[in-house]
Motif scaffolding. Structure first.
Motif, short mmCIF file in Angstrom:
data_model
loop_
_atom_site.label_atom_id
_atom_site.label_comp_id
_atom_site.label_asym_id
_atom_site.label_seq_id
_atom_site.Cartn_x
_atom_site.Cartn_y
_atom_site.Cartn_z
N PRO A 1 -57.69 19.80 -11.35
CA PRO A 1 -58.61 20.07 -10.24
C PRO A 1 -59.77 20.97 -10.64
N GLN B 1 -46.54 6.16 -9.12
CA GLN B 1 -47.83 6.77 -9.46
C GLN B 1 -48.26 6.40 -10.87
N THR C 1 -56.58 16.54 -8.80
CA THR C 1 -55.41 17.12 -8.15
C THR C 1 -54.21 16.19 -8.24
N ALA C 2 -54.47 14.88 -8.23
CA ALA C 2 -53.38 13.91 -8.37
C ALA C 2 -52.70 14.04 -9.73
N THR D 1 -50.16 16.68 -9.40
CA THR D 1 -48.98 16.11 -8.74
C THR D 1 -48.15 15.29 -9.72
N HIS E 1 -54.61 11.06 -2.08
CA HIS E 1 -54.58 11.03 -3.55
C HIS E 1 -53.64 12.09 -4.12
N PRO E 2 -53.79 13.35 -3.75
CA PRO E 2 -52.89 14.36 -4.33
C PRO E 2 -51.51 14.41 -3.68
#
Length: 358
Positions: free
Chosen positions: A229, A322, A337-338, A341, A70-71
């Motif tokens: 996050p 994404q 966290t994604a 990113t 995911h991240p």
């Protein structure tokens, strides 16, 4: 104090501003030669194969996987497409890259296998990103389009084979966690109630407080369904509503069961969702414009921006993939966290447009 974030959205914006400023500084200060960018991308590609592989081992051994896809999935896409773009430029210059290309393909195969075993959403993001990355490279190099009926059919066949293989492995090993059909059934079961909840209770500036898990404690805005996050929030000791520990499952109603446009609309309101879409489109247009400028300078004989060009190519493909998967398929692809990113990739695209010598 005014600079201290008062809610999740303000924190996201402030962290984004910091990342944008840092990336502009780094990109215009650090040397960005083609060879250095390619070397870093290959090293990172090896690293992603290792951590994704370890995650799969943990999944099969029931150690508790970390779900790195995911991240780090979009970052893996960034380095892979950047590597392919670098190889295309080197090949155009007459460099024999056959051996290096084979190694990059090997890294791609490893990421596809390990990442696909972990998450089906990653497989969608990965294949879509590679597809768009190859298309951008072909246009940037003025090559014959790589998008043909045969290749599209090939990508579709790989996707079907991947999903079919996962279903077969899940049944042979008795590991339902690997079953894509079970995941689809779960989405069908829980997504519809989540969508009804969102559509019924979303407003221009947030949502009906009583529809949130927090109930009377909810402010009707930024209830923590969309956030950076958790570790970052806890580190700064910010008094925001967060889904921690066993409460994480309560977050899945929005985080996992609806596309990002609905998740962002519910937590922050339709107005914020509108500006999010405008921001995404603006970043993509900015990236495509800069790629055309880099291509023009390369064709005029300038070699100063080759590293930045391949890095931008990878960042643009990763960001677009994404954004599409996160906004229109599964919200988790641009959450937590994604989301960090996602902001990082956009800052990398933005930084390419700042400080370019005319």
């Amino acid at each position: 104090m005014a600079l201290i974030a008062q809610n999740h959205l303000q924190l996201i914006i402030e962290v984004g501003i910091i990342l944008y400023a840092a990336m502009v500084f780094i990109l215009n200060l650090a040397p960005m030669s083609l060879s250095m960018v390619l070397f870093i991308c290959i090293v990172l590609g090896i690293g992603f194969n290792i951590i994704f592989g370890l995650d799969v081992v943990a999944l099969f051994m029931s150690f508790g996987q970390s779900e790195f896809t995911h991240p780090f999935g979009p970052i893996a896409l960034l380095v892979t497409v950047s590597s392919l773009a670098a190889l295309a430029i080197m090949e155009e210059s007459g460099v024999d890259v056959r051996g290096l290309r084979g190694f990059v393909y090997l890294l791609m195969a490893g990421i596809t296998l390990f990442g696909g075993l972990m998450h089906r959403s990653f497989l969608l993001l990965w294949l879509l990103g590679l597809f768009m990355g190859l298309f951008i490279i072909s246009k940037s190099m003025r090559q014959r389009s790589l998008i043909t009926v045969k290749r599209v059919a090939g990508f579709a066949l790989i996707a079907v084979a991947g999903f079919g293989g996962l279903e077969l492995i899940s049944r042979v090993l008795g590991m339902t966690v690997l079953s894509p059909l079970l995941r689809i059934e779960r989405l069908e079961t829980f997504s519809l109630p989540s969508m009804k909840l969102v559509i019924k209770n979303t407003t221009l500036l947030g949502h009906n407080p009583m529809s949130s898990y927090w109930g009377e404690l909810s402010s009707g805005f930024a209830d923590g369904y969309i956030s950076l996050p958790l570790q970052l929030i806890l580190f700064f000791g910010l008094p925001f509503p967060v889904f921690y520990g066993i409460l994480v499952n309560k977050k899945d109603v929005i985080d996992y069961m609806v596309p990002g446009v609905f998740g962002w609309a519910y937590d922050f309101g339709y107005i914020t969702m509108f500006f999010l879409l405008i921001w995404c489109v603006g970043i993509i247009i900015m990236g495509l414009r800069m790629l055309s400028i880099y291509r023009e300078r390369r064709e005029n004989g300038s070699r100063s921006y080759l590293g930045r060009e391949v890095l931008l190519t990878g960042a643009l493909a990763a960001f677009m993939s994404q954004a599409i998967i996160g906004l229109f398929v599964i919200n988790r692809t641009i959450n937590g966290t994604a989301l960090l990113t996602f902001i990082f990739l956009s800052s990398l695209i933005f930084a390419n447009s700042v400080g370019l010598k005319e």
